[in-house]
Structures are given as C-alpha cells and as structure tokens.
Design a protein around this motif. Structure first.
Motif, PDB file in Angstrom:
ATOM      1  N   ASP A 166       0.694  -1.110  -0.141  1.00 36.10           N
ATOM      2  CA  ASP A 166      -0.194  -0.075  -0.034  1.00 36.10           C
ATOM      3  C   ASP A 166       0.917   1.213   0.006  1.00 36.10           C
ATOM      4  O   ASP A 166       2.080   1.027   0.418  1.00 36.10           O
ATOM      5  N   VAL A 167       0.420   2.265  -0.680  1.00 41.36           N
ATOM      6  CA  VAL A 167       1.128   3.602  -0.562  1.00 41.36           C
ATOM      7  C   VAL A 167       0.323   4.789   0.049  1.00 41.36           C
ATOM      8  O   VAL A 167      -0.999   4.778  -0.207  1.00 41.36           O
ATOM      9  N   THR A 168       0.821   5.739   0.658  1.00 42.78           N
ATOM     10  CA  THR A 168       0.187   7.092   1.194  1.00 42.78           C
ATOM     11  C   THR A 168       0.960   8.135   0.448  1.00 42.78           C
ATOM     12  O   THR A 168       2.204   7.907   0.577  1.00 42.78           O
ATOM     13  N   PHE A 169       0.242   9.080  -0.149  1.00 41.90           N
ATOM     14  CA  PHE A 169       0.998   9.878  -0.889  1.00 41.90           C
ATOM     15  C   PHE A 169       1.285  11.298  -0.202  1.00 41.90           C
ATOM     16  O   PHE A 169       2.121  12.244  -0.454  1.00 41.90           O
ATOM     17  N   THR A 171       0.619  13.469   6.312  1.00 41.38           N
ATOM     18  CA  THR A 171      -0.018  14.397   7.188  1.00 41.38           C
ATOM     19  C   THR A 171      -0.918  13.782   7.990  1.00 41.38           C
ATOM     20  O   THR A 171      -1.067  14.043   9.199  1.00 41.38           O
ATOM     21  N   ASN A 172      -1.731  12.816   7.401  1.00 40.02           N
ATOM     22  CA  ASN A 172      -3.022  12.425   8.292  1.00 40.02           C
ATOM     23  C   ASN A 172      -2.452  10.975   9.058  1.00 40.02           C
ATOM     24  O   ASN A 172      -3.667  10.201   9.552  1.00 40.02           O
ATOM     25  N   HIS A 210      -0.731  20.210  -2.171  1.00 42.00           N
ATOM     26  CA  HIS A 210      -2.050  19.426  -1.453  1.00 42.00           C
ATOM     27  C   HIS A 210      -1.397  18.056  -0.940  1.00 42.00           C
ATOM     28  O   HIS A 210      -2.267  17.311  -1.000  1.00 42.00           O
ATOM     29  N   PHE A 268       0.479  15.887  -2.182  1.00 38.75           N
ATOM     30  CA  PHE A 268       1.148  14.763  -3.065  1.00 38.75           C
ATOM     31  C   PHE A 268       2.586  15.550  -3.626  1.00 38.75           C
ATOM     32  O   PHE A 268       2.618  16.688  -3.895  1.00 38.75           O
ATOM     33  N   SER A 269       3.522  14.689  -3.687  1.00 37.40           N
ATOM     34  CA  SER A 269       4.512  15.148  -4.434  1.00 37.40           C
ATOM     35  C   SER A 269       4.976  14.140  -5.615  1.00 37.40           C
ATOM     36  O   SER A 269       5.080  12.805  -5.172  1.00 37.40           O
ATOM     37  N   MET A 270       5.033  14.337  -6.893  1.00 36.41           N
ATOM     38  CA  MET A 270       5.489  13.587  -8.129  1.00 36.41           C
ATOM     39  C   MET A 270       6.448  12.602  -7.981  1.00 36.41           C
ATOM     40  O   MET A 270       6.687  11.403  -7.761  1.00 36.41           O
ATOM     41  N   THR A 298      -3.614   3.189  -4.383  1.00 41.06           N
ATOM     42  CA  THR A 298      -2.396   4.183  -4.381  1.00 41.06           C
ATOM     43  C   THR A 298      -1.170   3.455  -5.042  1.00 41.06           C
ATOM     44  O   THR A 298      -0.242   3.959  -5.764  1.00 41.06           O
ATOM     45  N   ALA A 326      -1.589   3.423  -8.530  1.00 42.01           N
ATOM     46  CA  ALA A 326      -1.208   4.652  -9.112  1.00 42.01           C
ATOM     47  C   ALA A 326       0.384   5.033  -9.255  1.00 42.01           C
ATOM     48  O   ALA A 326       0.774   5.420 -10.147  1.00 42.01           O
ATOM     49  N   THR A 374      -6.553  18.533  -6.187  1.00 35.07           N
ATOM     50  CA  THR A 374      -6.033  17.764  -4.919  1.00 35.07           C
ATOM     51  C   THR A 374      -6.754  16.494  -4.974  1.00 35.07           C
ATOM     52  O   THR A 374      -8.031  16.312  -5.141  1.00 35.07           O
ATOM     53  N   HIS A 383      -5.987   6.017   2.058  1.00 44.68           N
ATOM     54  CA  HIS A 383      -5.359   7.209   2.627  1.00 44.68           C
ATOM     55  C   HIS A 383      -5.586   8.509   1.952  1.00 44.68           C
ATOM     56  O   HIS A 383      -4.774   9.321   1.580  1.00 44.68           O
ATOM     57  N   PHE A 432      -6.558   9.087  -0.919  1.00 45.06           N
ATOM     58  CA  PHE A 432      -6.661   9.006  -2.470  1.00 45.06           C
ATOM     59  C   PHE A 432      -7.425   7.887  -3.167  1.00 45.06           C
ATOM     60  O   PHE A 432      -8.067   6.901  -2.669  1.00 45.06           O
ATOM     61  N   MET A 476      -8.627   6.121  -7.036  1.00 41.38           N
ATOM     62  CA  MET A 476      -8.106   6.260  -8.526  1.00 41.38           C
ATOM     63  C   MET A 476      -9.363   6.601  -9.199  1.00 41.38           C
ATOM     64  O   MET A 476      -8.984   7.359 -10.314  1.00 41.38           O
ATOM     65  N   ASP A 483       2.140  19.299  -9.998  1.00 47.10           N
ATOM     66  CA  ASP A 483       2.464  17.782  -9.684  1.00 47.10           C
ATOM     67  C   ASP A 483       1.049  16.897  -9.759  1.00 47.10           C
ATOM     68  O   ASP A 483       1.239  15.922 -10.621  1.00 47.10           O
ATOM     69  N   LEU A 523      -2.773   9.521 -15.075  1.00 48.87           N
ATOM     70  CA  LEU A 523      -3.710   8.274 -14.697  1.00 48.87           C
ATOM     71  C   LEU A 523      -4.608   8.094 -15.682  1.00 48.87           C
ATOM     72  O   LEU A 523      -5.153   6.957 -15.905  1.00 48.87           O
TER      73      LEU A 523
END
Lengths: 262, 262
Positions: free
Chosen positions: A4-7, A10-11, A153, A155-157, A183, A186, B6, B153, B155, B157, B182, B190
């Motif tokens: 799993d990924v979180t972009f 913060t939360n 917001h 996210f960073s590419m 995620t 993505a 966002t 988290h 996001f 898709m 970004d 996507l």
C-alpha cells in the motif's frame, strides 16, 4: 505481498503504524540526505517533528558529537549546523556524529514511525537495497511518501514515482507477487510514465522547480542517481542507523559510492 | 489556464477556497448521484458535512418537500429517505424536492466550497459539460477529488482518473493552454493509463470492489457512462442547483439522457 502507499504523511497517526512494515520516501531531499549522511559515517539520525523538539533534544546531548540539521522552506534553520542538502552531509561534517534532524515533511514522517515493526528510508540513491529488504521481509508493506504539504496539497510527484520504482523492483527484480491498492497501482503507473529520466522528472516537479529557484540545482542531480549510495537506513528505537554490517569503522576510507554527487 | 488538483478534500479549509474556481469530483458515488438527482428534477441538493447537521437542517424545513439522502460505509443512514445510489434518485423520488445530502467524502467536499467563486460538480456522466464550463470561465481552477478516507489514505483512483479526463477535455476538446502542477500532471497521466475503459477501471478500484461486495454492481455501470447526463450542477449559496436553462419545468418529460442507467 500486499503493498500500500500513502501519498502524504499528514493524516497518519503514529499508533496506526504500530507493528507495520513501512518505508519512508522523501526524495527532495530528506530521505536522500539521511542515506548520504549515514553512508558518510554519521552515527545516527534522530528525526524530530518540529524545531522546538530539535532544540530540546540537543540541549540534552553532548555538543561535540551532536549536530542539528534540517530546513524550513528549503533553507537552513537559524541556529542549526547544517541545512537539508545531501551535498552538505560530507564525511568531514558528519562522521561519528548524532544528527538531530528536522525538516518540513521527511523528518515528520520518519518520526511518526517509531512504533513500526520495521522502518526503512528509501530514495532513488538506495532504491534496490530497499527492494531487496522488502523481499526479505516478504510481508505487507506501507510506503509512506512524505509528500509536499507546502504547494501540492500533500502529493509530490517525485515521491510517488520513487514509490512506483520501488514496487516495480520488488515485482520484477525480486520476483515477488504484489497485491495492489489504488495508491500502489497509481504509483506504479506514474513510475512507468515518468520514470524514464529521473533527473528530467525531478526538474519538472513543483518542489524541484522551487529548489532550483533557490540555488539547489546540484541537489537534483545528486537525488537522481539511482543506486549510487547502496545502504539501508533503518529506524532503531528513535534513531535511524545503518545495520552493523553497513557501518564503516571510524577510520575507514569513504567508498566511491558514498556521495551521490560523485 | 492553470489547473491544480487535490486528491483528497480532508485537509482543505473552506476559507482557503474563498473566491476560487473549483470542481468537485466524487465518482463513486456522490457527484454521480447529485448530477442524476438534479437532472431528474430535484429542486436543490444541500450538501452537509455530518449527520448531525443533516438532522438539524431537516428539522427547520418542510417535511413534504424535503428528503434526506446519503450514506455511511456505502449504506443508507438510519432515519434517511434515500441512500447514495444514483439509481435511487429517480424522478418519482426527487422531483421538486430539496435533498439534504450527507456522505462520507463527497458532500463534505461540496460543503467546504460555499465561499468559492464558482463550484461545479463533475462525474464521468457530465464531464464534457464541465469541461465546456471551465473553458468559458477560462481562469485558474482547482479540481477537488473527494477521495477515499476510509481505505486508501485519502486518494481514490476513480476520482484521479476523472480529474485527468476533465483536464484532457479542457486541453484537447476545448483547446485551452493548460499550466500544470504535480497533481494535475499525475491525474492526466493516470487518465491516459487507466481511462480506456472507465467501467473496467471502476471495477478494479478499492471503492469499486467494496461497492460490488455490498451489492451495488449496477451503480458502477451507471457511474461509468461518460456524458450520459449532460447537465451542470453549480453551488448557489448553500445548495447545488442546475442553471435556469437546464432546469426542467415541473411537468416536463424526463429526457432519455437523464438516468445514467438508461
């Protein structure tokens, strides 16, 4: 293995990460800097979540073995010894030192992982090493992109593409069967679209453009060198260290790979 | 025109959106449901941020013209009249009604936009209409993906791909010069990777799988029908309505396009 990924971190709550296997990515520049500092002989990195904590902790440690590093708006914090450019974290600056480390996104994310089962720090410069480690653990992982809370917001590419490259390597080079989420799907797609030239990608990101505008163009080159510093920083208690076998003896020569800019 | 995105509304503050041009997307299912309800003759949708607000507001409105709609965990809220399936929002259920609307992510995001200059609701079912509107305004836009705070988290898709398709349409069909960030770059990528079959993409998302598992497979088909309900819901004060020219007279026939499932 499920990845799993979180972009953004913060939360995330630190208790949510308890007993999890996590990887923290902040390509520009915290994770690149932590990898570089440890490869150059720093004893440990102590990631903190704010400047107040950094000041409190450094008051309780010995001055001659402790340095304070980090940034606000990409620039060195007043009263600190080092900023957040990996190029500053040379052997001369960091060998044998404990680094109290405070950045806008990266150190905050690392700090939240102190109850994780395993926490590794990943950047492009050590990515294959982290992929190997994930395959060895061979269990569910959460990749935490520190992201960019200032302009994008959260996210960073560059972090998303790095997460995608990591998943690609776990799947293709380490030959693991990966179970995906929205995620992680993505991130892998973004790596496939934008990962052909890492340096070009970094130059086009919101934060890459900002860093170049304040004079850190060379940092982007250092951060883009895939597998140039193959070490595996791991969180042990409250500090990030290299495993014993990767630690250099105090008098050892710096290997050619230890500076991403070499 | 600059387009920013966002991927989650969680950290947005309503004052941050003051005087901004925004588009809110929650493909599964809030934005699809709002578009459908208004096309089927609902007078207005009043998006609220929590169940308590919904109850308070409905106590102050006339019972015979007001209905409460929304979900928790995808299912109808106890004491409400409608859930969150677009297929429930038929002419019979909603014509002439004010709908107090409370969902986990979508209505919360819409509610945060009440000080925005322009707020349009976008889904795949009305996407070209929203792209036209953006080109007419021809100014900076923020696309707010309501996202998925429950499992991914923040996001999701499907919202990212919908944002990407919207940007694609603004750029290619409306021939606007777009300035990217970004997140808007990521959304467009996507869309290009996953936008070939919208239904297939929806079925593979975290939330799409969940909805199918609780019996809402047909909703996915309704949500996937690009441009099937070409109306433009806009926030006016505190409620979402169609512009006068899109509103049907109380006795008008339902056009064939007004149900995404038709």
């Amino acid at each position: 293995m499920k990845i799993d990924v979180t972009f953004s971190a913060t939360n995330l709550d630190e208790l949510q990460l308890r007993d999890k296997n996590v990887v923290v990515i902040d390509v520009l520049r915290s994770s690149t800097t932590v990898v570089t500092a440890l490869a150059n002989g720093a004893r440990e990195i102590i990631p903190v979540s704010n400047i107040e904590s950094a000041v409190k902790i450094s008051a309780s440690l010995l001055g001659d073995v402790t340095v304070r590093g980090g940034e606000r708006n990409g620039k060195m914090i007043q009263g600190f010894n080092l900023g957040n450019s990996p190029l500053e974290y040379t052997e001369g600056a960091v060998k044998g030192k404990s680094i109290i480390y405070c950045t806008t996104n990266g150190s905050v994310a690392m700090n939240k992982c102190r109850h994780a089962r395993n926490m590794a720090v990943a950047a492009f410069i050590n990515i294959s090493k982290v992929a190997e480690f994930m395959a060895q653990v061979n269990d569910e992982f959460l990749i935490i992109c520190a992201g960019n809370t200032t302009v994008s917001h959260g996210f960073s590419m560059e972090d998303a593409v790095c997460a995608g490259m990591l998943i690609h390597k776990v799947q293709e080079e380490q030959q693991q069967q990966v179970e995906f989420t929205d995620t992680s799907t993505a991130a892998l797609s973004l790596y496939r679209t934008h990962g052909r030239s890492i340096l070009k990608m970094l130059k086009n990101t919101d934060h890459g453009k900002y860093l170049a505008s304040i004079g850190f163009d060379e940092d982007l080159k250092a951060c883009a060198k895939v597998d140039s510093v193959p070490v595996l920083p791991m969180l042990v208690g409250t500090s990030v260290k290299l495993p014993k076998e990767d630690q250099r003896a105090p008098d050892a020569e710096i290997p050619a790979v230890a500076t991403p800019n070499s």
